[in-house]
Design a protein around this motif. Sequence first.
Motif, short mmCIF file in Angstrom:
data_model
loop_
_atom_site.label_atom_id
_atom_site.label_comp_id
_atom_site.label_asym_id
_atom_site.label_seq_id
_atom_site.Cartn_x
_atom_site.Cartn_y
_atom_site.Cartn_z
N LEU A 113 -10.03 54.43 -34.87
CA LEU A 113 -9.35 53.86 -33.69
C LEU A 113 -8.28 52.85 -34.07
N MET A 119 -4.97 57.14 -31.38
CA MET A 119 -6.25 56.54 -31.05
C MET A 119 -6.11 55.03 -30.86
N ASP A 144 -11.27 56.26 -25.05
CA ASP A 144 -11.85 55.54 -26.19
C ASP A 144 -13.36 55.73 -26.17
N ILE A 147 -14.42 59.35 -27.05
CA ILE A 147 -14.35 59.58 -28.49
C ILE A 147 -15.60 59.03 -29.18
#
Length: 206
Positions: A113, A119, A144, A147
């Motif tokens: 991330l 990301m 987010d 994921i």
Amino acid sequence: MENFLLFFEEMPVWMRFIWVVGVLAVFWILEGYYTFVKLPYKKWKHAGVNFVFLLFTMFINVGFGVLTVGVFQLITTQQLGLLYLISLPVWAELLLSLLVLDFIAQYVVHYLLHKVRWMWRLHIIHHSDTKVDVTTGTRHHPLDFVIRELFALFAVLFMGMPIAYYLVYRICSVFFTYFTHANIRLGKVDKIISYVFVTPKMHKFH
């Protein structure tokens, strides 16, 4: 040990909800008495924005609940995963499962991330909070969160763990997410705890 795992496996949704609210409330109160960094802001107004993200997270959790059940059914029927290939005591299986989940669904995904540009554009929502307190732990872009959940399910498949292990992880992750972001001071205990867990003081550097 079996009763301990059965408790998590049979924990009703309302009890999990109370856990989330309860942990938030406890750290919210502690922030008022053991403040680490004094923040000149309207706490309730700030929390209101972050709780909107929490609401989205809860809705996504409902959808992932169905997917998660399907994954565990697949694991059971096909006997997939590392735990079907090795023989360990239950406590060792649980500990190993928690470590793998923490590594894949927390460390690895968090690293990506920050390093993968598209990301990071999602994760920056979390870092855009200029007044970090316990409610910042709820501030994540919906994608987010998606994921993170996908990485967690990958870890579940890799290990072939029972659903009880995963639920223990979820309960623990709620506590440590809010603990890490809470604006509280721990004094001398902070350094000792930081050898094992990410403390609020350690997290400020992040």
